[in-house]
Enzyme design. Structure first.
Site: not given
Length: 500
Positions: A180-181, A243
């Site tokens: 999950d950047h 996110h």
């Protein structure tokens, strides 16, 4: 497993000719190489369908790095570590050829059998690739094996469970790194530090002193060329399920016993377990969806979502979500977490606003000048930093108050040295630090929460479009807060360099 600062590693990138590898992975690996955070004993195998040669692939990597960074040093030495293997993900013969190349590079670079498999491609191939890696012997090595996968991890809870079962036939949970950047962003990682390293905040971080928390992630871009993907996803699955809920978990978690992967994940899971389920008609009370119509962005007219390429002209897909999330535990009982995310909005920004409760008695109250609440704003992107909004007395004889702010902006000091999210996460994966990757328990709990909402929306026709491109979303999102006596803080007025 003991972490090494820069272990010898073979990285296999499946989907190496795609956009993600070009824009993010190759430049991030180059940054690690330039900073000497990659061992000299490393090699990268690009895996994709195209019949490229090694030289063609190396030229592609070089071009992507130069396009991203500009002037580069030692680029030829960097790309000399890159190799290419044409591949059919469903054909065992392709994996046999890939295994042979991996063994050759293992001996050439003395890689100790350490392998990272990065799946930078469509999620429908994740299970197939994982099963073949096991069946065709690529995970049979004396070193570590790690599987790095991009979101989405499934389309709902049922598909996520099925995908997890397939991947777990080849890799243990400790070997699976779900990216999950957002968890690689500097200020997201700083949420823990702000809370747990400052006596000013942690004693106040509860329902006695905080009235509400707002998390906004807005984009000015539309769906661009991702229309086909977005039609099957929407903002709820694309942003909220991963996110946004991850940021809520970090904001609401209890202090971990230690700052280790297992302890931090354990506390995040407790938050997700405490989310108040939203079912049936409650969805319309707690959540708002939207879809952008035509409008103006940065002075340029843009089309409505239904006019974008590969989008159904009668689409029921949401491009905006706003929700009120309640966490039913001792610390947060009664405190709403308001979340909104959307495309084609007025500004590109990701911010967290923590609004503290008003003082019990306002000695400085004036009818024409109400006292501003104290706010802690965490700026995640595009600027990075924190701002504390306070009140102070005006100069002179007046008892009037003026709002001031205390700010720290990463961009003002060391933005050049701030690692891009993928650079940080790639380095963590190489070192074996899974703290900022998503555990299966987090994935399953977030899907369980989101599925209730998506099911109701799927069975209810929406009146779309309901917000103009270039706005901050539908009016119903404002009403969501107004009925609780709050309002969305205008994120364009909360910039690090904007005082009011």
């Amino acid at each position: 497993m003991k972490q090494s600062e820069s272990p010898a590693t073979l990285i296999m990138i499946f989907g190496a000719t795609g956009d993600l590898a070009k824009r993010k992975l190759f430049p991030s690996l180059y940054h690690l190489f330039r900073k000497k955070k990659l061992s000299e004993r490393f090699a990268v195998i690009g895996v994709a369908r195209r019949e490229w040669s090694k030289e063609t692939f190396q030229s592609h990597v070089k071009d992507s790095v130069i396009a991203s960074i500009g002037k580069v040093d030692n680029i030829d030495e960097f790309i000399s570590h890159f190799y290419y293997q044409p591949h059919d993900v469903s054909d065992s013969e392709s994996y046999v050829a890939l295994k042979k190349l991996a063994q050759t590079l293992d001996e050439q670079y003395n890689l100790e059998g350490n392998r990272i498999f990065y799946l930078a491609m469509a999620p429908e191939f994740f299970g197939t690739i994982a099963e073949h890696l096991k069946k065709d012997g690529l995970t049979d090595t004396n070193g570590f094996t790690r599987l790095v996968i991009e979101k989405p991890f499934g389309h709902d809870l049922e598909s996520a469970i099925e995908l997890n079962k397939r991947i777990r036939t080849a890799f243990s949970e400790s070997e699976i790194y779900r990216i999950d950047h957002y968890l690689g962003k500097v200020m997201v990682q700083n949420i823990e530090a702000i809370r747990f390293a400052n006596a000013l905040f942690e004693p106040l971080w509860n329902n006695r002193y905080i009235s509400n928390i707002q998390v906004t992630s807005s984009e000015t871009l539309g769906v661009e060329e991702r229309g086909r993907y977005y039609e099957n996803s929407g903002a709820l699955r694309d942003m909220f399920q991963n996110h946004m809920l991850q940021m809520v978990a970090l904001l609401a978690m209890e202090p971990p016993i230690k700052l280790t992967t297992d302890e931090i994940r354990s506390e995040k899971v407790k938050v997700l377990r405490a989310l108040r389920p939203i079912k049936g008609d409650q969805v319309h009370e707690y959540f708002v969806r939207g879809q952008y119509g035509k409008g103006v962005i940065n002075g340029k007219e843009v089309v409505a979502y239904r006019e974008e390429p590969n989008v159904d002209p009668h689409s029921n897909t949401e491009t905006f979500v706003a929700g009120k999330v309640m966490i039913d535990n001792f610390r947060w009982a009664g405190v709403p977490f308001y979340i909104r995310t959307g495309k084609r909005m007025a500004t590109k920004s990701t911010k967290i606003v923590v609004q503290f409760k008003d003082v019990p008695m306002n000695l400085y109250y004036k009818m024409d000048q109400p006292l501003s609440p104290n706010l802690l704003v965490i700026h995640i992107q595009p600027e990075e930093g924190i701002t504390l909004h306070l009140n102070t007395k005006q100069s002179g004889q007046s008892t009037g108050m003026i709002p001031i702010k205390l700010s720290f902006g990463n961009n003002s000091f060391d933005a050049i040295n701030t690692p891009e999210a993928y650079e940080k996460l790639l380095y963590d994966a190489i070192r074996g630090d899974a703290t900022n990757f998503t555990h299966w328990d987090e994935v399953s709990l977030s899907w369980r929460f989101v599925d209730e909402i998506s099911e109701v929306w799927a069975n209810t026709s929406a009146h779309f479009p309901n917000y103009e491109a270039g706005s901050m979303g539908p009016k119903e999102a404002d009403h969501l807060l107004e009925k609780d006596g709050f309002f969305w803080w205008p994120i364009d007025r909360l910039d690090v360099d904007n005082c009011q």
